[in-house]
Scaffold this active site. Structure first.
Site, mmCIF file in Angstrom:
data_model
loop_
_atom_site.group_PDB
_atom_site.id
_atom_site.type_symbol
_atom_site.label_atom_id
_atom_site.label_comp_id
_atom_site.label_asym_id
_atom_site.label_seq_id
_atom_site.Cartn_x
_atom_site.Cartn_y
_atom_site.Cartn_z
ATOM 1 N N LYS A 134 0.853 -1.189 0.000
ATOM 2 C CA LYS A 134 0.000 0.000 0.000
ATOM 3 C C LYS A 134 0.893 1.245 0.000
ATOM 4 C CE LYS A 134 -3.638 -2.260 2.734
ATOM 5 N NZ LYS A 134 -4.432 -2.212 3.988
ATOM 6 N N HIS A 135 0.317 2.371 -0.342
ATOM 7 C CA HIS A 135 1.089 3.606 -0.381
ATOM 8 C C HIS A 135 1.447 4.055 1.037
ATOM 9 C CE1 HIS A 135 0.685 4.206 -4.664
ATOM 10 N NE2 HIS A 135 -0.628 4.066 -4.595
ATOM 11 N N SER A 136 2.580 4.705 1.169
ATOM 12 C CA SER A 136 3.017 5.220 2.467
ATOM 13 C C SER A 136 1.993 6.211 3.003
ATOM 14 C CB SER A 136 4.370 5.919 2.334
ATOM 15 O OG SER A 136 5.367 5.024 1.916
ATOM 16 N N ASP A 193 4.695 2.627 -3.900
ATOM 17 C CA ASP A 193 5.148 3.970 -4.271
ATOM 18 C C ASP A 193 6.092 3.959 -5.465
ATOM 19 O OD1 ASP A 193 3.716 5.102 -2.157
ATOM 20 O OD2 ASP A 193 5.357 4.778 -0.756
#
EC number: 2.3.1.78
Length: 663
Positions: free
Chosen positions: A296-298, A307
């Site tokens: 998942k994205h930061s 990312d």
């Protein structure tokens, strides 16, 4: 009859030999794309890889049933959670337990549980709560009435584990409090499906590489070639005996197809392979990535696997812009006509992007007041337009390749683009000026934080600083992404769009760095050493910039790496990685031909179709189905791997049928 049959056999053998020579030349032009002419090999290898990954994931253990004690305490554990019992053994003293994640930078503590005082010495008060297991946790136990800390501890909980926090008087003195953490039941290893899948995948790659090495041996290769030639000879003999009046069936039907095939082979396979790699990772991440946090994205600063994919796609888009535009100009296409194509394609990308990010088929009629305007394809469309027009405006003929001249060791790939570099530096100066000097009402000038509970809760409505302010000012809150990645960890309360206006400037910068990679590939064509030296030099140069900007820290640098902001350090870091990937792919795929790019090459050849298709059909079978356990990483991982593998298979079938969606 015997003489006629012999003559037919000789003619068939000659044709078979010619066909074999033609196939050999095609294999050489493709850089050793296949071993022994086995056209179905890449697809079979891709399917075997997907099957092995799924089999490995199925072997991993799933979620363990929740303990009876958790059910009695009415605590339902979800994915990435553990059960924590807080035992208050202090007589007459109530406790308040606070929590924060170690990953949450400068965050305020959040209330976790209130534990009443113990009424009897042998019977402590107990409270049951769920705690996050994604990152390390910081727990602080306060005396409720006095609001001062009794103790603090840091611990990394495991998924579905069972723990007890014992708060009691320390043995050293009655006025001191001790907090001890006890593991009642060990957690499960939720990362095991990914680990097994990686190991099996690596084993399969090694096995396929060994098989290719075996097939490259002369004795084995000669044996296979003789077997193929014998079958081809028999087929041609039977064909001639069955239809002696047919002259040369290949001359009329296969020549156009041969020209199309040779045109495809003239492409740099490493470029399409890189694009496909970024795209397949993007599909896997968008489908959920097994619900693992690193897919998942930061939440704000830092990097995860998710990312990497979008900036890599932007980078390789810049490479393709230069290569395709140079080819069109060399074929005599006018700049005015090219400008029209660029404008139309950018317009289509923006329109398709707006349609994709605003699905309303399940939610009823969509209100124009809440249409999201920014998005992935929208940013790609704007970035494509700016970079393509910039290159078109200052395009120059590509110099002839040289081998011994001193100019081959110069910086002609950079110096020839000084007008474009000047424009890029001006754009980056605008980003820096707006980011660090634009006054934002109610927020510190130059703020780069997430807002919410970050920065000790001092700036809760300042998410994104100038970037968020510009988007809200130009587009309005209702036209932005309402659930940014910072919401979960930092509890942000304002809308923020990671594909906003200000960040588009740095996506243009990244695409232009991709243009630079394309210039290296074309300016120094057939000079492998010169190309690899320049790729390595760009890696080193961009890496130094990233180190200087970040101080090798996730949060303490001058400009942290941040995907939500598309900070300049994010661009330099991901561009450094992109040049590193090309440094590996170019000699491996295009020079030595040790790898064909399978399976990433096929979606890379049909990137728009795969991206739009995976977004539109995300919620449909067979890309998604009802899981037996919605809180199982293993089941989500299997589902997302299947969905991603299906798009690879679709791209492969379309490639074989020569179906490509271009806009």
């Amino acid at each position: 009859m015997t003489g006629g049959s012999s003559s037919r056999r000789r003619r068939a053998e000659e044709r078979s030999s010619a066909a074999g020579t033609e196939r050999s030349s095609r294999r050489e032009a493709a850089g050793g794309m296949s071993a022994g002419g086995m056209g179905a090999g890449p697809a079979l290898a891709a399917l075997l890889l997907a099957g092995s990954v799924l089999s490995a994931a199925l072997l991993a253990p799933g979620r363990r049933a929740e303990p009876d004690l958790a059910e009695r305490r009415n605590v339902e554990l979800k994915m990435d959670q553990a059960l924590l019992f807080i035992h208050n053994e202090l007589l007459g003293t109530s406790l308040t337990v606070y929590w924060k994640s170690e990953y949450c930078y400068q965050c305020t503590f959040q209330p976790l549980a209130n534990v009443s005082h113990s009424g009897k010495p042998a019977k402590p008060s107990v409270a049951a709560v769920s705690v996050s297991t994604q990152h390390g946790s910081v727990l602080q136990v306060n005396y409720t009435l006095e609001e001062r800390a009794a103790c603090r501890l840091e611990y990394k909980f495991g998924e579905f584990g069972n723990y007890s926090l014992l708060v009691q008087h320390a043995s050293s003195g009655a006025n001191e409090t001790a907090c001890d953490l006890v593991v009642n039941e060990n957690p499960v290893d939720s990362n095991l499906p990914v680990s097994i899948a990686i190991l099996v995948g690596l084993a399969l790659v090694i096995a396929v590489s060994f098989l290719r090495l075996l097939l490259s041996l002369d004795d084995v290769n000669n044996w296979i070639s003789k077997a193929i030639a014998s079958r081809e000879t028999d087929r041609l003999i039977n064909s001639e005996l069955g239809s002696p009046s047919r002259a040369d069936p290949l001359s009329a039907d296969c020549q156009p197809e041969t020209r199309r095939s040779s045109a495809l082979l003239n492409r740099l396979r490493c470029v399409d392979t890189f694009r496909g790699l970024a795209l397949i990772l993007m599909v896997f991440v968008n489908y959920g990535g097994g619900k693992y946090w690193y897919f998942k994205h930061s939440s704000w600063n830092g990097l995860t696997v998710a990312d990497l994919v979008f900036p890599w796609f932007v980078f390789i888009m810049g490479t393709s812009i230069f290569l395709s535009m140079t080819s069109l100009l060399q074929r005599g296409c006018s700049k005015f006509k090219l400008l029209g194509k660029i404008t139309w394609r950018s317009f289509l990308l923006v329109c398709i992007g707006i349609i994709i990010v605003n699905p309303n088929y399940c939610l009823g009629p969509l209100s124009w007041d809440k249409v999201r305007i920014p998005g992935v394809l929208q940013r790609l469309g704007v970035t494509y337009f700016v970079v393509a027009v910039l290159e078109l405006s200052f395009s120059k003929p590509v110099p002839d390749s040289c081998t011994l001249e001193r100019s081959c060791f110069s910086f002609r790939d950079v110096t020839s683009s000084w007008p474009q570099w000047l424009v890029i530096l001006i754009l980056e100066s605008i980003w820096l000026a707006l980011t660090f000097f634009l006054p934002v009402p109610g927020c510190p000038t130059g703020y780069l934080g997430p807002g919410g509970i970050g920065d000790l809760g001092k700036h809760p409505h300042c998410t994104g600083g100038a970037a968020g302010y510009i988007d809200r000012l130009l587009l309005g809150d209702n036209h932005l992404y309402q659930h940014p990645s910072s919401t979960v960890l930092y509890h942000t309360e304002v809308a923020y769009d990671p594909e906003g206006v200000l960040g588009t400037i740095n996506s243009i910068v990244m695409a232009f760095l991709g243009v630079q990679a394309g210039k290296i590939l074309l300016y120094y064509k057939d000079q492998t050493k010169a190309i690899l030296i320049r790729f390595a030099a760009w890696c080193f140069f961009l890496g130094l910039i990233s180190i200087a900007l970040t101080k090798m820290s996730a949060n303490e640098g001058f400009i942290p790496i941040n995907k939500n902001l598309w900070s300049i350090s994010y661009v330099t870091t991901l561009s450094c990685f992109a040049f590193s990937v090309l440094l590996i792919l170019y000699p491996l795929v295009d020079v030595r031909g040790l790898w064909t790019g399978t399976p990433f090459f096929y979606p890379g050849m049909n990137s728009i179709l795969v991206y739009v298709g995976h977004e539109v059909f995300e919620d449909y079978f067979p890309f998604q189905w009802k899981l037996a356990d919605e809180q199982s990483h293993r089941e989500h991982f299997i589902q997302n791997v299947v969905a991603t593998a299906l798009w690879v298979l679709i791209a492969y079938i379309l490639y074989k049928k020569k179906v490509f969606w271009k806009i």
